[in-house]
Write a protein that holds these residues in place. Structure first.
Motif, PDB file in Angstrom:
ATOM      1  N   ALA A  48       0.841  -1.195   0.000  1.00  0.00           N
ATOM      2  CA  ALA A  48       0.000   0.000   0.000  1.00  0.00           C
ATOM      3  C   ALA A  48       0.876   1.244   0.000  1.00  0.00           C
ATOM      4  N   SER A  49       0.505   2.228  -0.805  1.00  0.00           N
ATOM      5  CA  SER A  49       1.308   3.449  -0.907  1.00  0.00           C
ATOM      6  C   SER A  49       0.405   4.663  -1.044  1.00  0.00           C
ATOM      7  N   THR A  50       0.915   5.783  -0.521  1.00  0.00           N
ATOM      8  CA  THR A  50       0.234   7.075  -0.624  1.00  0.00           C
ATOM      9  C   THR A  50       1.250   8.114  -1.063  1.00  0.00           C
ATOM     10  N   GLY A  51       0.851   8.982  -1.991  1.00  0.00           N
ATOM     11  CA  GLY A  51       1.759  10.014  -2.477  1.00  0.00           C
ATOM     12  C   GLY A  51       1.068  11.359  -2.632  1.00  0.00           C
ATOM     13  N   VAL A  52       1.783  12.427  -2.283  1.00  0.00           N
ATOM     14  CA  VAL A  52       1.293  13.791  -2.446  1.00  0.00           C
ATOM     15  C   VAL A  52       2.351  14.581  -3.203  1.00  0.00           C
ATOM     16  N   GLN A  63      -2.722   3.776  -3.509  1.00  0.00           N
ATOM     17  CA  GLN A  63      -2.808   2.442  -4.098  1.00  0.00           C
ATOM     18  C   GLN A  63      -2.875   1.404  -2.985  1.00  0.00           C
ATOM     19  N   LEU A  64      -3.822   0.446  -3.131  1.00  0.00           N
ATOM     20  CA  LEU A  64      -4.030  -0.600  -2.140  1.00  0.00           C
ATOM     21  C   LEU A  64      -4.079  -1.950  -2.841  1.00  0.00           C
ATOM     22  N   LYS A 107      -6.359 -11.851  -5.163  1.00  0.00           N
ATOM     23  CA  LYS A 107      -6.149 -12.413  -6.492  1.00  0.00           C
ATOM     24  C   LYS A 107      -5.316 -11.486  -7.372  1.00  0.00           C
ATOM     25  N   ASN A 108      -4.216 -10.999  -6.795  1.00  0.00           N
ATOM     26  CA  ASN A 108      -3.269 -10.163  -7.531  1.00  0.00           C
ATOM     27  C   ASN A 108      -3.922  -8.895  -8.081  1.00  0.00           C
ATOM     28  N   GLY A 109      -4.823  -8.347  -7.296  1.00  0.00           N
ATOM     29  CA  GLY A 109      -5.533  -7.162  -7.744  1.00  0.00           C
ATOM     30  C   GLY A 109      -5.008  -5.901  -7.082  1.00  0.00           C
ATOM     31  N   THR A 110      -5.428  -4.753  -7.599  1.00  0.00           N
ATOM     32  CA  THR A 110      -5.035  -3.459  -7.048  1.00  0.00           C
ATOM     33  C   THR A 110      -6.216  -2.499  -7.097  1.00  0.00           C
ATOM     34  N   SER A 161      -8.707  -3.569 -10.208  1.00  0.00           N
ATOM     35  CA  SER A 161      -8.524  -4.731 -11.074  1.00  0.00           C
ATOM     36  C   SER A 161      -8.315  -5.965 -10.221  1.00  0.00           C
ATOM     37  N   THR A 162      -8.820  -7.092 -10.719  1.00  0.00           N
ATOM     38  CA  THR A 162      -8.649  -8.368 -10.043  1.00  0.00           C
ATOM     39  C   THR A 162      -8.933  -9.480 -11.045  1.00  0.00           C
ATOM     40  N   THR A 163      -8.780 -10.723 -10.615  1.00  0.00           N
ATOM     41  CA  THR A 163      -9.006 -11.881 -11.474  1.00  0.00           C
ATOM     42  C   THR A 163     -10.331 -12.531 -11.113  1.00  0.00           C
ATOM     43  N   VAL A 164     -11.178 -12.756 -12.136  1.00  0.00           N
ATOM     44  CA  VAL A 164     -12.470 -13.399 -11.964  1.00  0.00           C
ATOM     45  C   VAL A 164     -12.535 -14.582 -12.919  1.00  0.00           C
ATOM     46  N   GLY A 165     -12.287 -15.768 -12.404  1.00  0.00           N
ATOM     47  CA  GLY A 165     -12.249 -16.949 -13.263  1.00  0.00           C
ATOM     48  C   GLY A 165     -11.161 -16.812 -14.305  1.00  0.00           C
ATOM     49  N   PRO A 166     -11.492 -17.027 -15.588  1.00  0.00           N
ATOM     50  CA  PRO A 166     -10.471 -16.889 -16.637  1.00  0.00           C
ATOM     51  C   PRO A 166     -10.255 -15.441 -17.073  1.00  0.00           C
ATOM     52  N   PHE A 167     -11.007 -14.500 -16.494  1.00  0.00           N
ATOM     53  CA  PHE A 167     -10.967 -13.110 -16.944  1.00  0.00           C
ATOM     54  C   PHE A 167     -10.169 -12.233 -15.978  1.00  0.00           C
TER      55      PHE A 167
END
Length: 746
Positions: free
Chosen positions: A319-323, A347-348, A352-355, A386-392
């Motif tokens: 996790a990151s924060t920027g100003v 950013q968090l 499933k390798n998401g952000t 973004s994340t992974t949902v089944g094959p998508f």
């Protein structure tokens, strides 16, 4: 400056990178004597461990510390360095060592590439901690004679590769004669060196005769600095300081100031730069600011500029924060320009390798000239997940143009900052299974709500539409045709968009086909056909899905044989050839025919001819020649010439010369550019460098009447090979040709 956070300590540059193993133990010709602490080896001891090779007459192993002490005629090879000593203690866990009565030779690539010769280092004791080399009661030099011309004695030395050499209780020698004694001396050896540490003498049109010097000093161990003193015939005396500082591991920076009472322009010149880094717990802060007032080096004289930026970053795990905050300003010739920028990012991590990320940016611009004053404030934000949902791979995007306000005489109440998504969801996969995978390589599905700013007939407005997206690409197929190597490659794609449930719809069909044929072992001929065409249409003014039409052929051929090679390329626009001609304009469906030939009889000789022929008009448009001739390191000549067939004359000739002059220690370099249209030289420069064992002297002349700024003058510079110095240009300070323009400089 401060070191990056949580940077793992890497292996020293001398390590080979071989996997570490504790099972590797020294070998010897003599018997192995076991002790309560470990073992003793004698008679030609040898250790090969983790890229290190150590030999000695005797060694003692301490099993508890995993520490080996080598004694008598010790030689340690690390891959890039070789150490000789009477005794070396080696820690197998950390690869750090301690040596007594030691000496070594450090290559410029290990210390700092700006050094011209290797660094010879002696010390009563010597040790390496991580990548830092420390020594006591010794001396260093770059002179490789048995009795060096010059050397630096020290009580303590610390070498940080490619950064600095810090010395305490310093004695400067000429042969064995003491020249001076210093309490402290720091030698910067960074890759990017900005100043020469020896006086610079010369004459230019702007400054007249000048002498410029940089003097190093140190207020304390953490406060090294440089004092700049310039005397210029036409300008006066300039004074400056470059002061670095460090406060432990939490703060570091540099302050540069330079002032000059410019008597030729009757103006006070003040330049400065501030760089500061500080840590506040988990927050890293960086401040940078530079400013100039009435600098004669600025593009516009009698001007003021300032550029300040502040960044704050906090990172915990993933996790990151920027100003970010910034302000730029300039004041020149009665015109004032101000810009303020501000931003926030977050950013968090998601499962499933998401952000999940959020970004907000804003700008505030002001322009004032005379009685005219204009301003504009713009702000936008976006949110992405973004994340992974089944094959998508699923991605949700939302962005808005939050603010667009104007003041003064600025016109227009809207601006095009890209399509606003309120939001859009897309599903993408490259893992199709079953029969579909035989034909399609991937699939994208999307649905979103869009908003765009539009302008028509002088009026502005907004377009709001909902869009469905379907996109897929065909698997690219490669089919051999016959036994001669002829091969056909083909692929394509399909994209369908539907707006507002059927109010508008568009689909785009594309395909790419390539027919290739090898020409012997070092040649190829390829004919490519590319097609793309949209059908239907998008809502009027919706630019996000603009698709152009493409229908064309391209031909490429190349062949290499022996010492020669040739390349040919052209193309044909089928779409343009089918269009109705426009009154007064010639149709030009053919791309220009480009022919490049190269002849290289040896590595030191090259001739390259480049021609361009316009098939549509049947005329030759460009003819270029580049030549290179080299005789070892003694003579290099690069030339280029351009002939313009449209005016039937040679346009320009450029050349770069480098040669030994009179003897092996003197070099002559030159750069010339002649413009045959204006019948005058655009630039000329010449430099004569005499190399001695420990130093170099360079006398240079430049005449550049048409560069960024007119410059004509001479310069005399000295360079000690033991000290780093900037890569000086013999073509002037305001820009110069870097090569002959039509090819690389060997």
């Amino acid at each position: 400056m401060l070191a990056p956070r949580e940077t793992p300590a890497g292996p020293p540059p001398g390590e080979s990178g071989q996997p570490r193993s504790k099972d590797i133990f020294p070998t010897s010709k003599g018997p192995l004597e076991l002790t309560n602490e470990g073992a003793i080896l004698t008679d030609t001891v040898r250790l090969e461990y983790d890229g290190y090779v150590v030999t000695s007459d005797r060694a003692t192993y301490d099993e508890k510390r995993d520490y080996i002490t080598f004694e008598s005629n010790v030689k340690m090879e690390t891959g890039q360095e070789t150490f000789f000593a009477e005794r070396i203690g080696f820690n197998r866990k950390t690869r750090e060592f301690e040596a007594t009565e030691a000496h070594t030779v450090l290559a410029p690539s290990r210390v700092g590439s700006r050094l011209l010769q290797p660094l010879l280092l002696w010390g009563k004791s010597m040790r390496r901690e991580g990548d830092i080399l420390k020594a006591t009661d010794g001396f260093l030099t770059t002179c490789d004679l048995l009795n060096p011309h010059a050397k630096i004695g020290f009580g303590y030395a610390e070498l940080v590769p490619k950064k600095r050499i810090t010395l305490r209780d310093v004695t400067l020698y000429r042969y064995n004669t003491v020249i001076a004694r210093l309490k402290h001396l720091t030698i910067p050896i960074m890759e990017d060196v900005h100043y020469s540490y020896l006086p610079n003498v010369g004459k230019t049109q702007e400054e007249g005769y000048f002498i410029k010097a940089v003097i190093g000093y140190s207020l304390s161990k953490t406060l090294p600095g440089l004092l700049r003193v310039d005397w210029m015939e036409k300008k006066g005396i300039g004074l400056g300081t470059d002061q670095a500082y460090r406060f432990g591991d939490v703060a570091a920076g540099r302050v540069n100031l330079y002032t000059l009472n410019d008597k030729s322009r009757n103006a006070r010149n003040l330049n400065g730069q501030v760089q500061h880094e500080q840590r506040f717990g988990e927050i890293d802060a960086r401040l940078s600011s530079d400013f100039q007032s009435n600098s004669y080096f600025a593009a516009t004289q009698n001007s003021r500029t300032q550029n300040t930026n502040l960044t704050l970053n906090r990172m915990i795990g993933k996790a990151s924060t920027g100003v970010t905050l910034g302000q730029n300003s300039s004041d020149s010739g009665g015109s004032v320009y101000r810009t303020s920028t501000y931003g926030l990012t977050q950013q968090l991590p998601l499962p499933k390798n998401g952000t999940l990320s959020f970004r907000f940016n804003g700008t505030d611009n002001l322009n004032a000239s005379g009685t005219t004053r204009t301003g504009r404030i713009q702000e936008n934000a976006d949110l992405r997940a973004s994340t992974t949902v089944g094959p998508f791979r699923a991605e949700l995007v939302a962005n808005r143009n939050l603010r667009n306000s104007t003041s003064g005489t600025s016109s227009g109440g809207s601006f095009f900052g890209g399509s606003e998504k309120l939001p859009e969801l897309t599903l993408t996969t490259n893992q199709l299974k079953g029969p579909l995978s035989n034909y399609f390589s991937g699939l994208t599905l999307g649905y979103g709500d869009f908003l765009e700013s539009i302008s028509s007939s002088g009026t502005t407005g907004q377009l709001h539409t909902k869009r469905f997206l379907f996109q897929t690409d065909l698997n690219r197929k490669s089919v051999p045709l016959g036994k001669g190597g002829l091969r056909l490659d083909a692929g394509g794609g399909f994209r369908q968009t539907i707006y507002d449930g059927g109010y508008a719809a568009q689909y785009v069909v594309s395909q790419a086909t390539n027919l290739s044929q090898p020409l012997g072992s070092a040649g190829a001929l390829s004919l490519a056909y590319n097609y793309s065409r949209p059908y239907g249409g998008t809502p009027p003014g919706f630019r996000n899905d603009f698709a152009s039409t493409l229908n064309g052929l391209s031909l490429n051929a190349q062949k290499t044989g022996g010492h020669a090679s040739v390349r040919l390329s052209t193309g044909y626009d089928i779409l343009q050839a089918r269009q109705e001609p426009i009154l007064g304009l010639r149709r030009s469906p053919w791309n220009q025919l480009s022919l490049n030939s190269e002849f290289r009889p040896s590595d030191s000789h090259l001739s390259r001819l480049s021609t361009t022929y316009d098939i549509n008009t049947g005329k030759l448009t460009v003819l270029d020649h580049y030549g290179h001739f080299q005789r070892g390191n003694k003579f290099i000549l690069d030339t280029s010439a351009r002939y313009d067939p449209t005016v039937k004359k040679l346009r320009e000739v450029r050349s770069i010369l480098g040669t030994q002059f009179l003897d092996n220690d003197t070099r002559l370099t030159g750069n010339s550019n002649y413009n045959n249209i204006t019948h005058r030289f655009d630039s000329n420069s010449l430099a004569l460098t005499r190399a001695f064992h420990d130093y170099e002297i360079t006398l240079s002349y430049v005449d550049q009447p048409f560069g960024f700024r007119t410059e004509k003058g001479i310069n005399l510079s000295f360079r000690l090979k033991a000290f780093p110095s900037p890569q000086t240009s013999t073509g002037g300070r305001y820009g110069t040709p870097l090569d002959t323009g039509l090819g690389g400089f060997f």
